[in-house]
Design a protein around this motif. Structure first.
Motif, PDB file in Angstrom:
ATOM      1  N   ASP A 167       0.814  -1.215   0.000  1.00  0.00           N
ATOM      2  CA  ASP A 167       0.000   0.000   0.000  1.00  0.00           C
ATOM      3  C   ASP A 167       0.846   1.263   0.000  1.00  0.00           C
ATOM      4  O   ASP A 167       0.510   2.258   0.653  1.00  0.00           O
ATOM      5  N   GLY A 168       1.989   1.246  -0.703  1.00  0.00           N
ATOM      6  CA  GLY A 168       2.820   2.432  -0.802  1.00  0.00           C
ATOM      7  C   GLY A 168       3.619   2.750   0.437  1.00  0.00           C
ATOM      8  O   GLY A 168       4.053   3.900   0.621  1.00  0.00           O
ATOM      9  N   CYS A 169       3.849   1.777   1.309  1.00  0.00           N
ATOM     10  CA  CYS A 169       4.546   1.999   2.580  1.00  0.00           C
ATOM     11  C   CYS A 169       5.914   1.311   2.607  1.00  0.00           C
ATOM     12  O   CYS A 169       6.110   0.262   1.995  1.00  0.00           O
ATOM     13  N   LEU A 170       6.848   1.936   3.329  1.00  0.00           N
ATOM     14  CA  LEU A 170       8.179   1.391   3.561  1.00  0.00           C
ATOM     15  C   LEU A 170       8.436   1.340   5.056  1.00  0.00           C
ATOM     16  O   LEU A 170       8.062   2.255   5.792  1.00  0.00           O
ATOM     17  N   ASP A 171       9.102   0.268   5.517  1.00  0.00           N
ATOM     18  CA  ASP A 171       9.463   0.115   6.925  1.00  0.00           C
ATOM     19  C   ASP A 171      10.969   0.112   7.084  1.00  0.00           C
ATOM     20  O   ASP A 171      11.680  -0.576   6.333  1.00  0.00           O
ATOM     21  N   VAL A 172      11.471   0.880   8.056  1.00  0.00           N
ATOM     22  CA  VAL A 172      12.870   0.793   8.478  1.00  0.00           C
ATOM     23  C   VAL A 172      12.853   0.131   9.845  1.00  0.00           C
ATOM     24  O   VAL A 172      12.543   0.767  10.858  1.00  0.00           O
ATOM     25  N   LEU A 176      12.394   1.600  13.563  1.00  0.00           N
ATOM     26  CA  LEU A 176      10.983   1.406  13.889  1.00  0.00           C
ATOM     27  C   LEU A 176      10.104   2.488  13.263  1.00  0.00           C
ATOM     28  O   LEU A 176       9.161   2.985  13.867  1.00  0.00           O
ATOM     29  N   ILE A 177      10.419   2.854  12.007  1.00  0.00           N
ATOM     30  CA  ILE A 177       9.712   3.916  11.316  1.00  0.00           C
ATOM     31  C   ILE A 177       9.011   3.359  10.086  1.00  0.00           C
ATOM     32  O   ILE A 177       9.564   2.529   9.365  1.00  0.00           O
ATOM     33  N   ARG A 178       7.803   3.828   9.830  1.00  0.00           N
ATOM     34  CA  ARG A 178       7.079   3.504   8.596  1.00  0.00           C
ATOM     35  C   ARG A 178       6.734   4.804   7.871  1.00  0.00           C
ATOM     36  O   ARG A 178       6.269   5.764   8.482  1.00  0.00           O
ATOM     37  N   PHE A 179       6.980   4.821   6.550  1.00  0.00           N
ATOM     38  CA  PHE A 179       6.612   5.953   5.708  1.00  0.00           C
ATOM     39  C   PHE A 179       5.679   5.454   4.615  1.00  0.00           C
ATOM     40  O   PHE A 179       5.928   4.415   3.994  1.00  0.00           O
ATOM     41  N   CYS A 180       4.602   6.201   4.367  1.00  0.00           N
ATOM     42  CA  CYS A 180       3.635   5.816   3.340  1.00  0.00           C
ATOM     43  C   CYS A 180       3.328   7.009   2.443  1.00  0.00           C
ATOM     44  O   CYS A 180       3.322   8.160   2.900  1.00  0.00           O
ATOM     45  N   TYR A 181       3.070   6.714   1.167  1.00  0.00           N
ATOM     46  CA  TYR A 181       2.641   7.741   0.228  1.00  0.00           C
ATOM     47  C   TYR A 181       1.415   7.223  -0.510  1.00  0.00           C
ATOM     48  O   TYR A 181       1.339   6.046  -0.883  1.00  0.00           O
ATOM     49  N   SER A 182       0.453   8.125  -0.742  1.00  0.00           N
ATOM     50  CA  SER A 182      -0.748   7.769  -1.489  1.00  0.00           C
ATOM     51  C   SER A 182      -1.148   8.948  -2.366  1.00  0.00           C
ATOM     52  O   SER A 182      -1.089  10.096  -1.923  1.00  0.00           O
ATOM     53  N   PRO A 183      -1.550   8.699  -3.621  1.00  0.00           N
ATOM     54  CA  PRO A 183      -2.020   9.798  -4.471  1.00  0.00           C
ATOM     55  C   PRO A 183      -3.367  10.358  -4.019  1.00  0.00           C
ATOM     56  O   PRO A 183      -3.766  11.429  -4.441  1.00  0.00           O
ATOM     57  N   THR A 184      -4.081   9.636  -3.140  1.00  0.00           N
ATOM     58  CA  THR A 184      -5.349  10.106  -2.590  1.00  0.00           C
ATOM     59  C   THR A 184      -5.264  10.089  -1.075  1.00  0.00           C
ATOM     60  O   THR A 184      -4.364   9.489  -0.490  1.00  0.00           O
ATOM     61  N   VAL A 185      -6.215  10.734  -0.415  1.00  0.00           N
ATOM     62  CA  VAL A 185      -6.212  10.832   1.036  1.00  0.00           C
ATOM     63  C   VAL A 185      -6.242   9.438   1.670  1.00  0.00           C
ATOM     64  O   VAL A 185      -6.867   8.516   1.147  1.00  0.00           O
ATOM     65  N   PHE A 186      -5.538   9.285   2.793  1.00  0.00           N
ATOM     66  CA  PHE A 186      -5.493   7.994   3.478  1.00  0.00           C
ATOM     67  C   PHE A 186      -6.831   7.716   4.168  1.00  0.00           C
ATOM     68  O   PHE A 186      -7.481   8.625   4.688  1.00  0.00           O
ATOM     69  N   ASP A 187      -7.218   6.463   4.180  1.00  0.00           N
ATOM     70  CA  ASP A 187      -8.436   6.033   4.849  1.00  0.00           C
ATOM     71  C   ASP A 187      -8.103   5.689   6.304  1.00  0.00           C
ATOM     72  O   ASP A 187      -7.310   4.777   6.557  1.00  0.00           O
ATOM     73  N   PRO A 188      -8.675   6.404   7.298  1.00  0.00           N
ATOM     74  CA  PRO A 188      -8.366   6.113   8.701  1.00  0.00           C
ATOM     75  C   PRO A 188      -8.722   4.694   9.114  1.00  0.00           C
ATOM     76  O   PRO A 188      -8.172   4.183  10.083  1.00  0.00           O
ATOM     77  N   GLU A 189      -9.625   4.053   8.393  1.00  0.00           N
ATOM     78  CA  GLU A 189      -9.981   2.680   8.739  1.00  0.00           C
ATOM     79  C   GLU A 189      -8.892   1.696   8.296  1.00  0.00           C
ATOM     80  O   GLU A 189      -8.793   0.593   8.829  1.00  0.00           O
ATOM     81  N   GLU A 190      -8.081   2.087   7.321  1.00  0.00           N
ATOM     82  CA  GLU A 190      -6.962   1.246   6.891  1.00  0.00           C
ATOM     83  C   GLU A 190      -5.672   1.647   7.603  1.00  0.00           C
ATOM     84  O   GLU A 190      -4.848   0.794   7.912  1.00  0.00           O
ATOM     85  N   HIS A 191      -5.474   2.940   7.827  1.00  0.00           N
ATOM     86  CA  HIS A 191      -4.301   3.442   8.559  1.00  0.00           C
ATOM     87  C   HIS A 191      -4.820   3.984   9.889  1.00  0.00           C
ATOM     88  O   HIS A 191      -5.008   5.187  10.061  1.00  0.00           O
ATOM     89  N   TRP A 192      -5.012   3.083  10.842  1.00  0.00           N
ATOM     90  CA  TRP A 192      -5.760   3.455  12.034  1.00  0.00           C
ATOM     91  C   TRP A 192      -4.988   4.346  12.989  1.00  0.00           C
ATOM     92  O   TRP A 192      -5.571   4.896  13.937  1.00  0.00           O
TER      93      TRP A 192
END
Length: 294
Positions: A167-172, A176-192
């Motif tokens: 889903d466009g996310c990378l983990d280091v 302990l860091i996650r970065f995500c990119y989306s061309p549309t607004v993130f859905d809070p139900e998926e990225h809680w």
């Protein structure tokens, strides 16, 4: 309608039940609008900032570019949201979207930053090596910049080796860091983590201790005051000892960076709910800890 305000904002889902949902819209200026609605559309709102909301006479649309609105019966004003609007239009070769950064450490993931951003960059094949490499720059609307890259099967977030999380996310994992990119607004139900309450000023009584390299321990009652300035990715933890001394820890992305101005040696235990919180001064080798438990 006459436009009176036009400012980027973040949509934060505060509560959701079968019959309704409470959503808070936080603008860059700090102003907040709370909407209670029957679904994700403002068009279905029945209360806004405690006042009765009414149908605005403007149709809701699945097309995010058109936005949707509700009408505040007390202020007699419309409140409208158009996803992705309000920012400067991207230049050629750029793509407007949304970025998200979260901390995967501690008892549970926590939101570090979230908002509109612009992505630029791309991929190219080296003439000599024949290998494809990619590099992207994400310029956040709040001023933050994030870089990602790929060389063959290796993926990088900044200068750290990362793994793809879908889903466009990378983990280091190391940080302990996650970065995500989306061309549309993130859905809070998926990225809680977007449903997290923002960290505010807090006061916590407890016990502070310095453990020095020679084995001596300096221990006493203290109180923690935490401040996380609006728009900043970092926080300041101020520990006031009972005898009047103060120990100050600067942190960012839930990791301690400095103690009383001296850099931290390694990675301390410093996520919001850590008990005890501990970090070691690189300059003196002394470890500082705070706990709310005896």
């Amino acid at each position: 309608m006459t436009l009176s305000e036009d400012e980027p904002c973040e949509r934060v889902l505060r509560e959701q039940e079968k019959e309704y949902r409470i959503t808070e819209f936080v603008r860059l200026s700090g102003a907040r609008t709370v909407v209670e609605s029957r679904n994700r559309f403002l068009y279905s709102a029945f209360r806004i900032d405690g006042a009765k909301a009414m149908l605005p006479g403007i149709p809701a649309s699945e097309d995010r570019a058109m936005g949707d609105c509700t009408f505040n019966t007390e202020t007699r004003r419309y409140f409208c949201v158009a996803e992705g609007a309000g920012a400067e239009p991207p230049a050629a070769g750029e793509e407007a979207g949304w970025c998200l950064m979260q901390n995967n450490g501690g008892p549970a993931p926590s939101l570090l930053d979230h908002g509109p951003c612009v992505r630029s960059g791309g991929c190219a094949v080296g003439e000599a090596s024949g290998e494809e490499s990619c590099e992207y720059l994400y310029r956040w609307q709040n001023g933050r910049e994030t870089r990602t890259g790929r060389v063959e099967t290796m993926v990088f977030l900044e200068d750290d080796l990362a793994g793809t999380a879908g889903d466009g996310c990378l983990d280091v994992d190391d940080k302990l860091i996650r970065f995500c990119y989306s061309p549309t607004v993130f859905d809070p139900e998926e990225h809680w983590t977007l449903q997290d309450e923002p960290r505010k000023i807090e006061h916590r009584p407890g016990v502070c201790a310095w453990r020095h390299p020679d084995g001596t321990v300096d221990r006493g009652e203290c109180a923690l005051r935490t401040e996380c300035p609006e728009g900043s990715a970092g926080c300041t933890d101020m520990f006031t000892w009972r005898d009047g001394r103060m120990t100050t820890v600067e942190s960012a992305e839930d990791m301690a960076l400095s103690i009383d101005g001296d850099a931290v040696d390694g990675v301390g235990t410093w996520w919001p709910d850590a008990n005890p919180k501990c970090a070691t001064s690189k300059a003196t080798g002394a470890e500082f800890c705070f706990t709310t438990q005896e």
